[in-house]
Scaffold this active site. Structure first.
Site, PDB file in Angstrom:
ATOM      1  N   LEU A  41      33.504  34.102  47.459  1.00 41.29           N
ATOM      2  CA  LEU A  41      33.304  35.491  47.851  1.00 41.29           C
ATOM      3  C   LEU A  41      34.669  36.011  48.252  1.00 41.29           C
ATOM      4  O   LEU A  41      35.373  35.380  49.046  1.00 41.29           O
ATOM      5  CB  LEU A  41      32.315  35.586  49.012  1.00 41.29           C
ATOM      6  CG  LEU A  41      31.838  36.987  49.407  1.00 41.29           C
ATOM      7  CD1 LEU A  41      31.147  37.689  48.242  1.00 41.29           C
ATOM      8  CD2 LEU A  41      30.875  36.908  50.596  1.00 41.29           C
ATOM      9  N   ASP A  42      35.059  37.152  47.692  1.00 37.23           N
ATOM     10  CA  ASP A  42      36.406  37.658  47.897  1.00 37.23           C
ATOM     11  C   ASP A  42      36.763  37.800  49.376  1.00 37.23           C
ATOM     12  O   ASP A  42      35.905  38.074  50.220  1.00 37.23           O
ATOM     13  CB  ASP A  42      36.574  39.028  47.226  1.00 37.23           C
ATOM     14  CG  ASP A  42      36.491  38.946  45.719  1.00 37.23           C
ATOM     15  OD1 ASP A  42      36.773  37.869  45.181  1.00 37.23           O
ATOM     16  OD2 ASP A  42      36.146  39.962  45.098  1.00 37.23           O
ATOM     17  N   TYR A  43      38.029  37.663  49.656  1.00 38.69           N
ATOM     18  CA  TYR A  43      38.583  37.793  51.009  1.00 38.69           C
ATOM     19  C   TYR A  43      38.145  39.088  51.679  1.00 38.69           C
ATOM     20  O   TYR A  43      37.787  39.107  52.857  1.00 38.69           O
ATOM     21  CB  TYR A  43      40.109  37.726  50.909  1.00 38.69           C
ATOM     22  CG  TYR A  43      40.877  37.917  52.193  1.00 38.69           C
ATOM     23  CD1 TYR A  43      40.849  36.950  53.200  1.00 38.69           C
ATOM     24  CD2 TYR A  43      41.675  39.049  52.379  1.00 38.69           C
ATOM     25  CE1 TYR A  43      41.582  37.114  54.363  1.00 38.69           C
ATOM     26  CE2 TYR A  43      42.417  39.218  53.535  1.00 38.69           C
ATOM     27  CZ  TYR A  43      42.361  38.250  54.538  1.00 38.69           C
ATOM     28  OH  TYR A  43      43.083  38.418  55.688  1.00 38.69           O
TER      29      TYR A  43
END
Length: 213
Positions: A41-43
Site C-alpha cells: 500500500l503506497d506510502y
C-alpha cells in the site's frame, strides 16, 4: 486454519519493517514475529494491509491472478461526472496498459478519521468521494485511474480486501483473525512455508471474520 493480521496503515507509513531514512515503517506499529505484508500500500495511501506468516497465503492474497477484489475510497478533486464513472467502469488506458473494468460509484464522505496533515484544498474547488473496486494491482493504479478521467485523487483509503475490512480498526491498530482459506493447489505447492517478504524491507464497525485481539 490460518491467521491473518489486519492492519490499518496510517498516512505516510512504509509497508516494510526497515528503512535507511527516517520514514515511519511497520515496525513502529507491529510486533508480531514472522508476519509479512501480503501486497503493498503506497506510502501516501491509508487503510487496510494484510500480513501473514504463511507463504502460500501471502502468494494467494498478493497475486492479482486470484482476483481478490480490493475496495478503495478516493477523495478526488472536483465533482466527479457520470462520464468519468462510466470510463472507470469500462477500463482506463494507462501507460502500462488498459485496466480491467472497475466497479465505481459516488459515495457520501465516509465517517472516518481526519488525516494528518490534511489534504491540500483549493478555494472554491469542491471535492467528491468515489468508491472503486478493482481486481488487479498496477502501481498507484487508483490514483492514475482517477487522474486519467480528469479527477486527481487527493486522499486514498483502502477499505477492504476480499471480505476483510477496516471495520473496528483505527489508524495504527491491528487485529489477528482466524480464517480457513481454500488455496489453489499450485499456490500451495510453489510457496514456501515462510512468506517471500523480507523482514528487512523494513472503531468504526465490525469485522466480517472472527477476530482475536
Amino acid at each position: 486454519m490460518s491467521q491473518l493480521l489486519l492492519f490499518n496503515k496510517p498516512f505516510q507509513v512504509l509497508t516494510q519493517f526497515t528503512t535507511n531514512d527516517d520514514k515511519s515503517t511497520l515496525a513502529d506499529y507491529i510486533n508480531q514475529p514472522n508476519f509479512y505484508a501480503a501486497g503493498r500500500l503506497d506510502y501516501d495511501s491509508e487503510g487496510l494491509l494484510i500480513l501473514t506468516n504463511e507463504g502460500a497465503v501471502q502468494h494467494y492474497l498478493a497475486n492479482p491472478k486470484f482476483k481478490q477484489e480490493k475496495t478503495y475510497w478516493a477523495q478526488v478533486e472536483g465533482e466527479i461526472s457520470d462520464s468519468a464513472l462510466s470510463a472507470l467502469r469500462k477500463g482506463v488506458e494507462l501507460k502500462d496498459g488498459m485496466t480491467r473494468p472497475a466497479k465505481a460509484r459516488v459515495i457520501e464522505e465516509p465517517n472516518i478519521w481526519p488525516r494528518n496533515p490534511p489534504i491540500r484544498e483549493r478555494k472554491n474547488q469542491p471535492t467528491s468521494w468515489v468508491e472503486l473496486k478493482i481486481t488487479e494491482g498496477k502501481n498507484r493504479q487508483v490514483r492514475r485511474m482517477t487522474a486519467a478521467v480528469g479527477f486527481p485523487t487527493l486522499r486514498l483509503i483502502r477499505y477492504a480486501i476480499g471480505d476483510w475490512t477496516l471495520d473496528g480498526l483505527l489508524p495504527g491498530a491491528s487485529t489477528l483473525v482466524d480464517v480457513t482459506l481454500n488455496l489453489p493447489k499450485k499456490s500451495t505447492d510453489n510457496a514456501r512455508h515462510r512468506p517471500n517478504g523480507n523482514r528487512n524491507q523494513k472503531q468504526f464497525g465490525h469485522t466480517k471474520k472472527r477476530a482475536r485481539r
